[in-house]
Motif scaffolding. Sequence first.
Motif, short mmCIF file in Angstrom:
data_model
loop_
_atom_site.label_atom_id
_atom_site.label_comp_id
_atom_site.label_asym_id
_atom_site.label_seq_id
_atom_site.Cartn_x
_atom_site.Cartn_y
_atom_site.Cartn_z
N ARG A 198 37.13 52.46 42.94
CA ARG A 198 37.78 53.76 43.01
C ARG A 198 39.23 53.70 42.56
O ARG A 198 39.77 54.63 42.00
N SER A 199 39.89 52.60 42.94
CA SER A 199 41.28 52.44 42.57
C SER A 199 41.56 50.93 42.49
O SER A 199 40.76 50.14 42.96
N SER A 200 42.71 50.59 41.93
CA SER A 200 42.93 49.18 41.58
C SER A 200 43.82 48.47 42.58
O SER A 200 44.59 49.10 43.31
N LEU A 201 43.70 47.15 42.59
CA LEU A 201 44.68 46.37 43.33
C LEU A 201 45.06 45.11 42.56
O LEU A 201 44.28 44.57 41.78
N ILE A 202 46.30 44.70 42.80
CA ILE A 202 46.76 43.40 42.32
C ILE A 202 46.93 42.58 43.59
O ILE A 202 47.54 43.07 44.56
N LEU A 203 46.37 41.41 43.58
CA LEU A 203 46.43 40.59 44.79
C LEU A 203 46.96 39.21 44.42
O LEU A 203 46.56 38.65 43.39
N THR A 204 47.87 38.69 45.21
CA THR A 204 48.33 37.32 44.95
C THR A 204 48.01 36.43 46.13
O THR A 204 48.04 36.88 47.27
N SER A 205 47.70 35.17 45.84
CA SER A 205 47.43 34.22 46.92
C SER A 205 47.77 32.80 46.48
O SER A 205 47.56 32.43 45.33
N ASN A 206 48.27 32.04 47.43
CA ASN A 206 48.56 30.63 47.16
C ASN A 206 47.33 29.77 47.43
O ASN A 206 47.38 28.56 47.28
N LEU A 207 46.25 30.40 47.87
CA LEU A 207 45.03 29.65 48.20
C LEU A 207 43.93 29.93 47.19
O LEU A 207 43.87 31.01 46.60
N THR A 208 43.06 28.97 47.01
CA THR A 208 41.87 29.21 46.19
C THR A 208 40.92 30.08 47.00
O THR A 208 41.01 30.14 48.23
N PHE A 209 39.98 30.72 46.32
CA PHE A 209 39.02 31.57 47.05
C PHE A 209 38.28 30.77 48.11
O PHE A 209 37.98 31.29 49.18
N SER A 210 38.00 29.50 47.81
CA SER A 210 37.21 28.71 48.76
C SER A 210 37.96 28.49 50.07
O SER A 210 37.36 28.17 51.09
N GLN A 211 39.29 28.71 50.04
CA GLN A 211 40.07 28.53 51.28
C GLN A 211 40.25 29.83 52.05
O GLN A 211 40.86 29.84 53.12
N TRP A 212 39.74 30.94 51.51
CA TRP A 212 39.97 32.23 52.16
C TRP A 212 39.27 32.36 53.51
O TRP A 212 39.69 33.13 54.35
N GLY A 213 38.17 31.63 53.66
CA GLY A 213 37.45 31.67 54.93
C GLY A 213 38.39 31.33 56.09
O GLY A 213 38.33 31.94 57.16
N ASN A 214 39.28 30.37 55.87
CA ASN A 214 40.22 29.97 56.93
C ASN A 214 41.21 31.08 57.24
O ASN A 214 41.61 31.27 58.38
N VAL A 215 41.61 31.83 56.20
CA VAL A 215 42.58 32.91 56.42
C VAL A 215 41.95 34.04 57.23
O VAL A 215 42.56 34.58 58.15
N PHE A 216 40.70 34.37 56.88
CA PHE A 216 40.06 35.51 57.53
C PHE A 216 39.25 35.10 58.75
O PHE A 216 38.65 35.93 59.41
N GLY A 217 39.24 33.80 59.03
CA GLY A 217 38.59 33.31 60.24
C GLY A 217 37.07 33.42 60.20
O GLY A 217 36.42 33.26 61.23
#
Length: 262
Positions: A198-217
């Motif tokens: 529906r609309s766009s986002l720009i997202l930045t992260s210092n982590l790889t996607f595989s590490q996102w599980g730890n961020v979001f628990g």
Amino acid sequence: MATRMDEALGRIDYLTRCLKAPRIQENAAKLADLAHQDQWTNLEYLAAVLETEVNAREASGTQLRINAANFPAVKTLADFNFDHQLNADKAHLHRLAAGGWLTQKSNIVLLGPPGTGKTHLGISLGIEACAQGIRVKFDTATGWITRLQTAHQADKLTQELKRINSYQLIVIDEVGYLPFNTEAANLFFQLVTSRYERSSLILTSNLTFSQWGNVFGDQAVAAAMIDRIVHHAEVITLKGTSYRLRHTTIDTLPSTKAENMT
Ligand code: ADP
Ligand code: MG
């Protein structure tokens, strides 16, 4: 006795105030001289005069949108040193600056270790969007979560998500610097889902996607979120050492999360 020219200038002064078009008033006489010198047709003269007003309005509209976007600093693509960051392709970034991805409601994800230019490029692309008439809002992931939590507590989450969706582009900076608790992860998920296609986002992260599980628990929440973000997205992975520390000898630095990036 007023000359015909004085009379015309008086009328222009009045009429441009009615139209709220001060640039026409400022430039009419000067351009009339040029038109005379260079033998423009009447229509060419009219077009040149109108252009001064339209150009000024577009520039001030861009500036208003840049101010409203709340960028932490003004960083442009022209300021970016592509020789230092070989993983950002200059031609690719300039193609993105043209904004086709915004029309397609697509996203841009900038990954990489600290100091590699993620926020810089996020701001630059946001500024380019402002120049194209797009409404943009910048905040850190923590900032967006705080906004959503406040709305949630006031029982106004739906309205807040709707309000955020009135921005055709939002920049979510620094996903992963701070871990989210379950409620925050859930709110973030709703933010991503509400914008999907529906609309766009720009997202930045210092982590790889595989590490996102730890961020979001939660691996499942992270996977579902990544799925929606990258379904229509350009993912740019920046590499290398921090631009901030480019004049510092590397072995004097403490270790950073850079080592996490592959
Ligand atoms: P990140 O968000 O990846 O941690 P930033 O975008 O905040 O890094 O960059 C850190 C600083 O270095 C900023 O002032 C940014 O403008 C500058 N910078 C980073 N990379 C470049 C580059 N390739 N060319 C010019 N400036 C850069
Ligand atoms: Mg940053």
